[in-house]
Design a protein around this motif. Sequence first.
Motif, mmCIF file in Angstrom:
data_model
loop_
_atom_site.group_PDB
_atom_site.id
_atom_site.type_symbol
_atom_site.label_atom_id
_atom_site.label_comp_id
_atom_site.label_asym_id
_atom_site.label_seq_id
_atom_site.Cartn_x
_atom_site.Cartn_y
_atom_site.Cartn_z
ATOM 1 N N LEU A 45 1.778 -34.651 3.553
ATOM 2 C CA LEU A 45 1.632 -33.474 2.691
ATOM 3 C C LEU A 45 0.192 -32.975 2.610
ATOM 4 O O LEU A 45 -0.050 -31.786 2.458
ATOM 5 C CB LEU A 45 2.146 -33.804 1.280
ATOM 6 N N ARG A 46 -0.764 -33.867 2.718
ATOM 7 C CA ARG A 46 -2.171 -33.513 2.529
ATOM 8 C C ARG A 46 -2.797 -32.874 3.760
ATOM 9 O O ARG A 46 -3.641 -32.001 3.652
ATOM 10 C CB ARG A 46 -2.951 -34.773 2.150
ATOM 11 N N GLY A 48 -1.881 -30.819 6.054
ATOM 12 C CA GLY A 48 -1.457 -29.540 6.594
ATOM 13 C C GLY A 48 -0.421 -29.649 7.687
ATOM 14 O O GLY A 48 -0.139 -28.680 8.366
ATOM 15 N N THR A 49 0.161 -30.828 7.853
ATOM 16 C CA THR A 49 1.180 -30.996 8.873
ATOM 17 C C THR A 49 2.577 -30.825 8.296
ATOM 18 O O THR A 49 3.548 -30.795 9.035
ATOM 19 C CB THR A 49 1.082 -32.396 9.512
ATOM 20 N N ALA A 50 2.667 -30.705 6.990
ATOM 21 C CA ALA A 50 3.959 -30.586 6.337
ATOM 22 C C ALA A 50 4.488 -29.162 6.448
ATOM 23 O O ALA A 50 3.724 -28.202 6.455
ATOM 24 C CB ALA A 50 3.853 -30.973 4.873
ATOM 25 N N PRO A 51 5.783 -29.039 6.506
ATOM 26 C CA PRO A 51 6.358 -27.699 6.488
ATOM 27 C C PRO A 51 6.199 -27.069 5.106
ATOM 28 O O PRO A 51 5.833 -27.745 4.146
ATOM 29 C CB PRO A 51 7.831 -27.947 6.811
ATOM 30 N N ALA A 52 6.485 -25.805 5.015
ATOM 31 C CA ALA A 52 6.379 -25.098 3.736
ATOM 32 C C ALA A 52 7.770 -24.882 3.151
ATOM 33 O O ALA A 52 8.779 -25.205 3.771
ATOM 34 C CB ALA A 52 5.684 -23.758 3.958
ATOM 35 N N GLY A 53 7.799 -24.343 1.959
ATOM 36 C CA GLY A 53 9.066 -23.964 1.341
ATOM 37 C C GLY A 53 9.933 -25.149 0.970
ATOM 38 O O GLY A 53 9.453 -26.152 0.440
ATOM 39 N N MET A 54 11.221 -25.013 1.254
ATOM 40 C CA MET A 54 12.199 -26.025 0.880
ATOM 41 C C MET A 54 11.912 -27.366 1.536
ATOM 42 O O MET A 54 12.073 -28.417 0.911
ATOM 43 C CB MET A 54 13.613 -25.556 1.252
ATOM 44 N N ALA A 55 11.467 -27.358 2.772
ATOM 45 C CA ALA A 55 11.165 -28.621 3.462
ATOM 46 C C ALA A 55 10.041 -29.372 2.756
ATOM 47 O O ALA A 55 10.092 -30.595 2.606
ATOM 48 C CB ALA A 55 10.809 -28.357 4.918
ATOM 49 N N ALA A 56 9.029 -28.652 2.286
ATOM 50 C CA ALA A 56 7.937 -29.281 1.540
ATOM 51 C C ALA A 56 8.445 -29.810 0.204
ATOM 52 O O ALA A 56 8.053 -30.901 -0.227
ATOM 53 C CB ALA A 56 6.803 -28.288 1.316
ATOM 54 N N LEU A 58 11.400 -30.914 -0.412
ATOM 55 C CA LEU A 58 12.159 -32.137 -0.133
ATOM 56 C C LEU A 58 11.233 -33.323 0.127
ATOM 57 O O LEU A 58 11.540 -34.450 -0.269
ATOM 58 C CB LEU A 58 13.103 -31.917 1.047
ATOM 59 N N LEU A 59 10.100 -33.077 0.773
ATOM 60 C CA LEU A 59 9.124 -34.156 0.968
ATOM 61 C C LEU A 59 8.567 -34.639 -0.368
ATOM 62 O O LEU A 59 8.400 -35.841 -0.583
ATOM 63 C CB LEU A 59 7.983 -33.694 1.875
ATOM 64 N N HIS A 60 8.301 -33.708 -1.275
ATOM 65 C CA HIS A 60 7.815 -34.080 -2.604
ATOM 66 C C HIS A 60 8.882 -34.878 -3.359
ATOM 67 O O HIS A 60 8.556 -35.836 -4.066
ATOM 68 C CB HIS A 60 7.390 -32.848 -3.405
ATOM 69 N N ALA A 61 10.135 -34.490 -3.193
ATOM 70 C CA ALA A 61 11.224 -35.233 -3.842
ATOM 71 C C ALA A 61 11.326 -36.642 -3.279
ATOM 72 O O ALA A 61 11.534 -37.606 -4.031
ATOM 73 C CB ALA A 61 12.542 -34.485 -3.660
ATOM 74 N N ARG A 62 11.178 -36.781 -1.967
ATOM 75 C CA ARG A 62 11.187 -38.122 -1.355
ATOM 76 C C ARG A 62 10.036 -38.956 -1.869
ATOM 77 O O ARG A 62 10.182 -40.152 -2.140
ATOM 78 C CB ARG A 62 11.102 -38.022 0.171
#
Length: 75
Positions: A45-46, A48-56, A58-62
Amino acid sequence: AAELVSRMPGALDVARRAESLDRAARAAEFGGDHDQAVRLLDDLLRNGTAPAGMAAALLHARKGGALRAAGRVTE
């Protein structure tokens, strides 16, 4: 996988790096190493390799799930 990511050439595709970090985080979660999963998801997440929007989201939820599983619910 997480250790090998740092050896990848810089131009070797940001998507491959993100996928490697994601897979390593999933493996850590399944293996019960939730602290490692949190570190890997933070890195994903830090940097800049993370996707944006819903995919991001979902990563935060994980990450939240891994924090809870690690007993770190206040973070």
